[in-house]
Design a protein around this motif. Structure first.
Motif, PDB file in Angstrom:
ATOM      1  N   ARG A  59      -5.730  -8.528  11.036  1.00  0.00           N
ATOM      2  CA  ARG A  59      -6.883  -8.381  11.934  1.00  0.00           C
ATOM      3  C   ARG A  59      -6.512  -8.895  13.316  1.00  0.00           C
ATOM      4  O   ARG A  59      -5.848  -9.932  13.440  1.00  0.00           O
ATOM      5  N   ASP A  60      -6.934  -8.176  14.335  1.00  0.00           N
ATOM      6  CA  ASP A  60      -6.803  -8.627  15.720  1.00  0.00           C
ATOM      7  C   ASP A  60      -8.207  -8.904  16.233  1.00  0.00           C
ATOM      8  O   ASP A  60      -8.970  -7.972  16.517  1.00  0.00           O
ATOM      9  N   ASN A  61      -8.556 -10.175  16.320  1.00  0.00           N
ATOM     10  CA  ASN A  61      -9.919 -10.538  16.712  1.00  0.00           C
ATOM     11  C   ASN A  61     -10.252 -10.102  18.139  1.00  0.00           C
ATOM     12  O   ASN A  61     -11.377  -9.681  18.419  1.00  0.00           O
ATOM     13  N   ALA A  62      -9.275 -10.171  19.024  1.00  0.00           N
ATOM     14  CA  ALA A  62      -9.522  -9.794  20.421  1.00  0.00           C
ATOM     15  C   ALA A  62      -9.847  -8.313  20.554  1.00  0.00           C
ATOM     16  O   ALA A  62     -10.641  -7.909  21.411  1.00  0.00           O
ATOM     17  N   LYS A  63      -9.236  -7.514  19.692  1.00  0.00           N
ATOM     18  CA  LYS A  63      -9.466  -6.061  19.743  1.00  0.00           C
ATOM     19  C   LYS A  63     -10.534  -5.613  18.750  1.00  0.00           C
ATOM     20  O   LYS A  63     -10.865  -4.422  18.702  1.00  0.00           O
ATOM     21  N   ASN A  64     -11.054  -6.557  17.964  1.00  0.00           N
ATOM     22  CA  ASN A  64     -12.051  -6.227  16.938  1.00  0.00           C
ATOM     23  C   ASN A  64     -11.561  -5.064  16.073  1.00  0.00           C
ATOM     24  O   ASN A  64     -12.277  -4.078  15.838  1.00  0.00           O
ATOM     25  N   THR A  65     -10.341  -5.204  15.607  1.00  0.00           N
ATOM     26  CA  THR A  65      -9.669  -4.136  14.869  1.00  0.00           C
ATOM     27  C   THR A  65      -8.963  -4.728  13.648  1.00  0.00           C
ATOM     28  O   THR A  65      -8.396  -5.819  13.725  1.00  0.00           O
ATOM     29  N   VAL A  66      -9.023  -4.001  12.549  1.00  0.00           N
ATOM     30  CA  VAL A  66      -8.281  -4.360  11.340  1.00  0.00           C
ATOM     31  C   VAL A  66      -7.220  -3.290  11.105  1.00  0.00           C
ATOM     32  O   VAL A  66      -7.479  -2.102  11.314  1.00  0.00           O
ATOM     33  N   TYR A  67      -6.054  -3.735  10.675  1.00  0.00           N
ATOM     34  CA  TYR A  67      -4.926  -2.831  10.465  1.00  0.00           C
ATOM     35  C   TYR A  67      -4.512  -2.815   8.998  1.00  0.00           C
ATOM     36  O   TYR A  67      -4.766  -3.770   8.252  1.00  0.00           O
ATOM     37  N   LEU A  68      -3.862  -1.739   8.610  1.00  0.00           N
ATOM     38  CA  LEU A  68      -3.212  -1.670   7.312  1.00  0.00           C
ATOM     39  C   LEU A  68      -1.791  -1.154   7.541  1.00  0.00           C
ATOM     40  O   LEU A  68      -1.604   0.025   7.862  1.00  0.00           O
ATOM     41  N   GLN A  69      -0.830  -2.059   7.432  1.00  0.00           N
ATOM     42  CA  GLN A  69       0.575  -1.679   7.531  1.00  0.00           C
ATOM     43  C   GLN A  69       1.032  -1.235   6.158  1.00  0.00           C
ATOM     44  O   GLN A  69       0.936  -2.002   5.194  1.00  0.00           O
ATOM     45  N   MET A  70       1.519  -0.006   6.083  1.00  0.00           N
ATOM     46  CA  MET A  70       1.921   0.563   4.806  1.00  0.00           C
ATOM     47  C   MET A  70       3.408   0.855   4.850  1.00  0.00           C
ATOM     48  O   MET A  70       3.852   1.693   5.648  1.00  0.00           O
ATOM     49  N   ASP A  71       4.166   0.158   4.050  1.00  0.00           N
ATOM     50  CA  ASP A  71       5.617   0.331   3.962  1.00  0.00           C
ATOM     51  C   ASP A  71       6.005   0.855   2.585  1.00  0.00           C
ATOM     52  O   ASP A  71       5.212   0.799   1.646  1.00  0.00           O
ATOM     53  N   SER A  72       7.235   1.341   2.496  1.00  0.00           N
ATOM     54  CA  SER A  72       7.751   1.860   1.222  1.00  0.00           C
ATOM     55  C   SER A  72       6.759   2.824   0.582  1.00  0.00           C
ATOM     56  O   SER A  72       6.446   2.734  -0.615  1.00  0.00           O
ATOM     57  N   LEU A  73       6.262   3.742   1.383  1.00  0.00           N
ATOM     58  CA  LEU A  73       5.234   4.660   0.900  1.00  0.00           C
ATOM     59  C   LEU A  73       5.759   5.572  -0.200  1.00  0.00           C
ATOM     60  O   LEU A  73       6.935   5.964  -0.209  1.00  0.00           O
ATOM     61  N   LYS A  74       4.866   5.890  -1.119  1.00  0.00           N
ATOM     62  CA  LYS A  74       5.169   6.728  -2.269  1.00  0.00           C
ATOM     63  C   LYS A  74       4.256   7.960  -2.238  1.00  0.00           C
ATOM     64  O   LYS A  74       3.159   7.895  -1.671  1.00  0.00           O
ATOM     65  N   PRO A  75       4.675   9.054  -2.859  1.00  0.00           N
ATOM     66  CA  PRO A  75       3.799  10.235  -2.900  1.00  0.00           C
ATOM     67  C   PRO A  75       2.415   9.923  -3.467  1.00  0.00           C
ATOM     68  O   PRO A  75       1.426  10.509  -3.039  1.00  0.00           O
ATOM     69  N   GLU A  76       2.343   9.000  -4.413  1.00  0.00           N
ATOM     70  CA  GLU A  76       1.042   8.662  -4.999  1.00  0.00           C
ATOM     71  C   GLU A  76       0.143   7.886  -4.055  1.00  0.00           C
ATOM     72  O   GLU A  76      -1.020   7.625  -4.377  1.00  0.00           O
ATOM     73  N   ASP A  77       0.641   7.505  -2.893  1.00  0.00           N
ATOM     74  CA  ASP A  77      -0.207   6.888  -1.870  1.00  0.00           C
ATOM     75  C   ASP A  77      -0.958   7.938  -1.043  1.00  0.00           C
ATOM     76  O   ASP A  77      -1.783   7.590  -0.191  1.00  0.00           O
ATOM     77  N   THR A  78      -0.683   9.190  -1.287  1.00  0.00           N
ATOM     78  CA  THR A  78      -1.363  10.270  -0.569  1.00  0.00           C
ATOM     79  C   THR A  78      -2.850  10.254  -0.882  1.00  0.00           C
ATOM     80  O   THR A  78      -3.253  10.362  -2.036  1.00  0.00           O
TER      81      THR A  78
END
Length: 117
Positions: free
Chosen positions: A71-90
């Motif tokens: 979360r970036d409080n200054a930007k009022n934004t939440v992120y989701l960093q997704m690494d090692s993605l798999k086809p089932e993450d579609t």
């Protein structure tokens, strides 16, 4: 009026990475529990990660060790960093306040993530 807008989805090869953003207006994310969810057609929406007001995080077993919510409080934004993605993450990925999600409301357009094999 509370509005959450998800961006950052796209097409990526297996093993690749994406970062999703959830920008908020009308609500302060740092004082809420915010979750990232995903849903495939015909399936139940799944909570994949959430972050609390204190910054504690929790993940579904299927993404643990690969996804990171922040979360970036200054930007009022939440992120989701997704690494090692798999086809089932579609899936289509959504963010929401966990409280609103439990009542079945507040869902936005989501952002499509497609992982090719």
């Amino acid at each position: 009026q509370v509005q959450l807008v998800e961006t950052g989805g796209g097409l990526v090869q297996a093993g690749g990475s994406l970062r999703l953003s959830c920008a908020a207006s009308g609500v302060t994310l740092r004082i809420n529990v915010v979750g990232w969810y995903r849903q495939a057609p015909g399936k139940q929406r799944e909570l994949v990660a959430h972050i609390t007001s204190s910054g504690s995080t929790n993940y579904a077993d299927s993404v643990k060790g690969r996804f990171t919510i922040s979360r970036d409080n200054a930007k009022n934004t939440v992120y989701l960093q997704m690494d090692s993605l798999k086809p089932e993450d579609t899936d289509v990925y959504y963010c929401n306040l966990v409280g609103r999600a439990s009542r079945g409301d507040g869902w936005g357009q989501g952002t499509q993530v497609t992982v090719s094999s």
